[in-house]
Design an enzyme around this catalytic site. Structure first.
Site, PDB file in Angstrom:
ATOM      1  N   ASP A 160       0.839  -1.203   0.000  1.00 21.46           N
ATOM      2  CA  ASP A 160       0.000   0.000   0.000  1.00 21.46           C
ATOM      3  C   ASP A 160       0.874   1.253   0.000  1.00 21.46           C
ATOM      4  O   ASP A 160       0.615   2.218  -0.711  1.00 21.46           O
ATOM      5  CB  ASP A 160      -0.924  -0.009   1.220  1.00 21.46           C
ATOM      6  N   HIS A 188      -4.664  -3.328   6.426  1.00 24.93           N
ATOM      7  CA  HIS A 188      -4.436  -3.610   5.003  1.00 24.93           C
ATOM      8  C   HIS A 188      -5.774  -4.024   4.402  1.00 24.93           C
ATOM      9  O   HIS A 188      -6.075  -5.197   4.273  1.00 24.93           O
ATOM     10  CB  HIS A 188      -3.398  -4.717   4.820  1.00 24.93           C
TER      11      HIS A 188
END
Ligand code: NDP
Length: 326
Positions: A160, A188
């Site tokens: 990410d 996440h």
């Protein structure tokens, strides 16, 4: 010459595993002078595929690769492990509820936590959970390993983070290494909060490059949050090479440090910034001397606090769904 380090990988013959093993064996994770032994865990039905991957590893004649263990027994896979990359997880199947997915993975990760506890090298171990839901899987594994410091377990939000850097580099025309103090907060998942409020580019505040709150809110943040789905739509399969690359980055930086720069890691929360103690929560971290530290003292504005709370609450609800296994 250095003694070999033992690197355990679960789901080793899956998509991500196939990208990961070769790069670890070539020295990209632990250095070009560090011999390693790969200890691969797979489900019984995937052992044949694993055998094929192992034959390919042999055929690379990697000088650093001193052995390959192929097994469906977590006790063997984690025996003496210095590193464990927990990639294998149960994918969501059609019609499966979120709670069922959490539960199915909780079973896998509680068993693996116990196996790590009983077999791994507790003094050196570094665990990275990649398999989803990664943060909660890390929590379960750690809670099932009472003799291992919970700080040795981490969850991956580096992909990410890297996705955010790529978007910012594209927007501003700068290089990814020009961008500092960017971070991912929380889970996440699609609730993660990619935060540019502290970010600098070439040392100056990012608002000198992009001063567009609407772009941040309506374009940047959702693009990073939804990037996994966009890749599935385009490629017809989930991201694998980029996930493996992020896993290598995470372990390499944890081991060798970040030279004072921020990275994002899902780590055991000590309560910093109001993230409930004990959750595995993504924070900005700086790695040094083989450890990581959560960056302290940041001011979160009202928008950031709202986003932080959304992802924090999601993690609490995931924990609640599997609390009987903790
Ligand atoms: P992948 O290798 O593509 O993915 C593995 C896991 O990584 C999934 O949970 C996936 O979550 C997760 N993941 C985390 N971040 C990302 C990301 N950014 N992009 C993509 N995936 C991400 O799955 P495969 O099905 O190809 O392989 C899994 C392997 O694991 C199989 O070989 C299977 O046999 C094995 N397995 C092993 C177990 C064990 O060793 N005990 C248990 C279960 C499975 P998501 O799918 O949600 O994206």
């Amino acid at each position: 010459t250095k003694a070999p380090l033992r690197v355990a990988i679960t789901g080793a013959s899956g998509q991500i595993g196939y990208q990961l093993l070769f790069r670890i064996a070539s020295g990209e994770m632990l250095g070009k002078d560090q011999p390693i032994i790969l200890q691969c865990l797979e489900l019984p039905q995937a052992l044949n595929a694993l055998k094929g991957v192992s034959m390919e590893l042999d055929d690379c004649a990697f000088p650093l690769l001193k052995g390959i263990v192929q097994t469906d027994d977590p006790n063997r896979a984690f025996a003496g492990a210095d590193y464990a990359l927990l990639v294998g997880a149960k994918p969501r199947s059609k019609g499966m509820e979120r709670g069922q997915l959490l539960e199915a993975n909780a079973q896998i990760f509680s068993a693996q936590g116990k196996a790590l506890n009983n077999n791994a090298n507790r003094d050196t171990l570094r665990v990275l959970v990649v398999g989803n839901p990664a943060n909660t899987n890390a929590l379960i594994a750690a809670r099932n390993a009472p003799n291992i410091d919970p700080k040795r377990f981490t969850a991956m939000t580096r992909l990410d983070h890297n996705r955010g850097l790529a978007q910012l580099a594209d927007k501003t025309g700068c290089g990814v290494t020009d961008i500092q103090k960017f971070c991912i907060w929380g889970n996440h998942s699609a609730t993660q909060y990619p935060d540019i409020t502290h970010t600098t580019i070439k040392g100056s505040p990012i608002k000198n490059y992009v001063d567009d709150a609407v772009w941040v809110k309506d374009n940047f943040i959702p693009t990073v949050q939804q990037r996994g789905a966009a890749i599935i739509n385009a490629r017809g399969a989930s991201s694998a090479a980029s996930a493996a690359s992020a896993a290598i980055d995470h372990m390499r930086d944890w081991t060798f440090g970040t030279n004072g720069q921020w990275q994002s890691m899902g780590v055991y929360s000590d309560g910093s910034y109001g993230a409930d103690k004990g959750l595995y929560f993504s924070f900005p971290v700086i790695c040094k001397n083989g450890n990581y530290e959560i960056v302290q003292g940041l001011q979160l504005d009202a928008f950031s606090k709202d986003r932080f709370d959304v992802t924090r609450k999601e993690l609490l609800s995931e924990m609640d769904a599997i609390k009987h296994l903790l």
